[in-house]
Scaffold this active site. Structure first.
Site, PDB file in Angstrom:
ATOM      1  N   PRO A 111     -15.801  26.150 -38.478  1.00  0.00           N
ATOM      2  CA  PRO A 111     -16.073  27.304 -37.607  1.00  0.00           C
ATOM      3  C   PRO A 111     -16.248  28.595 -38.417  1.00  0.00           C
ATOM      4  O   PRO A 111     -15.528  28.817 -39.382  1.00  0.00           O
ATOM      5  CB  PRO A 111     -14.847  27.368 -36.694  1.00  0.00           C
ATOM      6  N   GLY A 115     -11.147  31.969 -40.568  1.00  0.00           N
ATOM      7  CA  GLY A 115     -10.149  31.790 -41.624  1.00  0.00           C
ATOM      8  C   GLY A 115     -10.167  30.408 -42.240  1.00  0.00           C
ATOM      9  O   GLY A 115      -9.224  30.014 -42.924  1.00  0.00           O
ATOM     10  N   SER A 118     -15.455  29.160 -44.120  1.00  0.00           N
ATOM     11  CA  SER A 118     -16.802  28.641 -43.844  1.00  0.00           C
ATOM     12  C   SER A 118     -17.832  29.189 -44.838  1.00  0.00           C
ATOM     13  O   SER A 118     -18.732  28.464 -45.272  1.00  0.00           O
ATOM     14  CB  SER A 118     -17.229  28.922 -42.406  1.00  0.00           C
ATOM     15  N   ALA A 120     -17.419  30.023 -47.999  1.00  0.00           N
ATOM     16  CA  ALA A 120     -17.285  29.315 -49.285  1.00  0.00           C
ATOM     17  C   ALA A 120     -17.838  27.894 -49.161  1.00  0.00           C
ATOM     18  O   ALA A 120     -18.530  27.395 -50.060  1.00  0.00           O
ATOM     19  CB  ALA A 120     -15.823  29.283 -49.719  1.00  0.00           C
ATOM     20  N   ALA A 121     -17.559  27.252 -48.020  1.00  0.00           N
ATOM     21  CA  ALA A 121     -18.023  25.864 -47.841  1.00  0.00           C
ATOM     22  C   ALA A 121     -19.548  25.811 -47.766  1.00  0.00           C
ATOM     23  O   ALA A 121     -20.178  24.924 -48.354  1.00  0.00           O
ATOM     24  CB  ALA A 121     -17.395  25.262 -46.577  1.00  0.00           C
ATOM     25  N   ASP A 162     -10.564  30.868 -51.940  1.00  0.00           N
ATOM     26  CA  ASP A 162     -11.456  30.032 -51.122  1.00  0.00           C
ATOM     27  C   ASP A 162     -12.408  29.221 -52.000  1.00  0.00           C
ATOM     28  O   ASP A 162     -12.554  28.008 -51.837  1.00  0.00           O
ATOM     29  CB  ASP A 162     -12.293  30.896 -50.172  1.00  0.00           C
TER      30      ASP A 162
HETATM   31  O1  PMV Z   1     -10.334  34.315 -43.884  1.00  0.00           O
HETATM   32  P1  PMV Z   1     -10.590  33.475 -45.086  1.00  0.00           P
HETATM   33  O2  PMV Z   1     -10.711  32.045 -44.850  1.00  0.00           O
HETATM   34  O3  PMV Z   1     -11.762  33.974 -45.881  1.00  0.00           O
HETATM   35  O4  PMV Z   1      -9.302  33.669 -46.055  1.00  0.00           O
HETATM   36  C1  PMV Z   1      -9.044  34.937 -46.595  1.00  0.00           C
HETATM   37  C2  PMV Z   1      -7.801  34.976 -47.422  1.00  0.00           C
HETATM   38  C3  PMV Z   1      -7.416  36.403 -47.836  1.00  0.00           C
HETATM   39  O5  PMV Z   1      -6.250  36.283 -48.647  1.00  0.00           O
HETATM   40  C4  PMV Z   1      -7.088  37.263 -46.630  1.00  0.00           C
HETATM   41  C5  PMV Z   1      -8.529  37.083 -48.632  1.00  0.00           C
HETATM   42  C6  PMV Z   1      -8.743  36.510 -50.022  1.00  0.00           C
HETATM   43  O6  PMV Z   1      -9.796  36.818 -50.602  1.00  0.00           O
HETATM   44  O7  PMV Z   1      -7.872  35.795 -50.552  1.00  0.00           O
END
Ligand code: PMV
Length: 328
Positions: A111, A115, A118, A120-121, A162
């Site tokens: 999704p 969080g 997505s 990075a994937a 990520d």
């Molecule tokens: O929301 P996501 O899946 O991109 O995870 C972000 C994680 C954070 O620590 C908030 C940001 C980061 O770059 O580590």
């Protein structure tokens, strides 16, 4: 030439988001049950590079002016591969890619803006697909760097967690500058992921924390230290197979994320429902302010935690497992 297929999976952060941007450690695990799939095929000479974002119904053609932020992000993954594999030209060491005649179709089950990594994937799957189609090899280190560079377009200042977990597809203990550190898993860990259905932009929650940090560095640094301690405790708990201690670290991490102001009522409703249904611990995962939460359960309780999350309004519920030899 035929069609080349490639894929990459999503991820969740078990402990340590946000503090990881400020140099503290974090633990992240891949979620193999949610994949991005890419198909790369040759197109007639002169067609250029086109990306078809099938879930969005959008087609982007490299080098044209109607490419929005999303398209630029997708094309940056292709450009990164071209640079990494030296399939470029350009004067005086300023390489400019020659866009090959390719169509790249992207379909994602990860999704967007929840969080689950997505972005990075998607860029990892594109990079893998284009490299394989062009007959170039891409090490995991190089892939991780390349995904980091594309993530920077979206996030501004990503910590690097990520791209690392998505490129290595292993549970990792991560700290900026140290890269991916695999860690010991004493007993399999079962997670249930609940999606609030609320889109959350990591860039915005990271910027919010940055503003809070600028306003009160002492308080925020103390919160980051406390989160870092919980990550260490969580790592020991995983190594020892002490699931109640891991659950407690997750609950305490959630309280600290609330103090950072990145939680929200929808996340907290799902977290409370998971705890009532017998989860050993639960917290938001990723940027927060919407997106997904994760719950730790013993495997026998996973079905009731899943049902409780659905009853509490989760749009999607995903099971993930960290086994002794990785994630499944
Ligand atoms: O929301 P996501 O899946 O991109 O995870 C972000 C994680 C954070 O620590 C908030 C940001 C980061 O770059 O580590």
């Amino acid at each position: 030439m035929g069609v080349t297929h490639a894929r990459a999976c999503g991820k969740v952060i078990l402990l340590g988001e946000h503090a990881v941007v400020y140099g503290r450690p974090a633990i992240a695990v891949p979620v193999p049950s949610r994949q991005v799939e890419v198909q790369v095929r040759d197109t007639p000479p002169g067609s250029g590079t086109a990306i078809l974002a099938c879930d969005l119904g959008t087609r982007y053609l490299a080098g044209t002016c109607n490419v929005d932020e999303h398209g630029r992000f997708l094309l940056a993954a292709v450009e990164g591969v071209l640079r990494a594999t030296l399939l470029h030209d350009g004067p005086h060491g300023a390489p400019r890619p020659t866009w090959p005649d390719l169509e790249i179709q992207v379909r994602s089950q990860v999704p967007i803006a929840r969080g689950m990594g997505s972005g990075a994937a998607v860029s990892a799957a594109i990079a893998r697909g284009v490299a394989a189609h062009l007959g170039a090899s891409l090490s995991r280190e190089r892939l991780s760097e390349l995904v980091y560079a594309t993530e920077s377009l979206l996030h501004g200042t990503p910590s690097g967690i990520d791209n690392t977990v998505v490129a290595y597809e292993l549970p990792v203990w991560f700290r900026q500058g140290l890269g991916a550190q695999p860690f010991a898993v004493g007993v399999p860990v079962t997670l249930v992921i609940g999606d609030t259905g609320i889109a959350s932009r990591t860039r915005e929650s990271v910027a919010l924390v940055r503003r809070r940090w600028e306003a009160d560095r002492l308080r925020l640094e103390a919160l980051f230290d406390a989160i870092g301690d919980l990550v260490q405790r969580g790592r020991e708990a995983i190594a020892q197979g002490d699931l109640p201690a891991l659950g407690e670290a997750m609950d305490r991490n959630q309280a600290l994320l609330e103090a950072l102001d990145v939680s929200d009522p929808a996340l907290e409703r799902l977290i409370a429902a998971a705890r009532r249904a017998g989860a050993l611990g639960a917290k938001l995962s990723g940027g927060g302010k919407g997106g997904c939460m994760i719950a730790l359960t013993v495997s026998e309780a996973a079905a009731s935690v899943e049902a409780a999350l659905r009853a509490a309004g989760a749009g999607d519920v995903i099971a993930a497992r960290i086994g002794k030899s990785g994630a499944s």
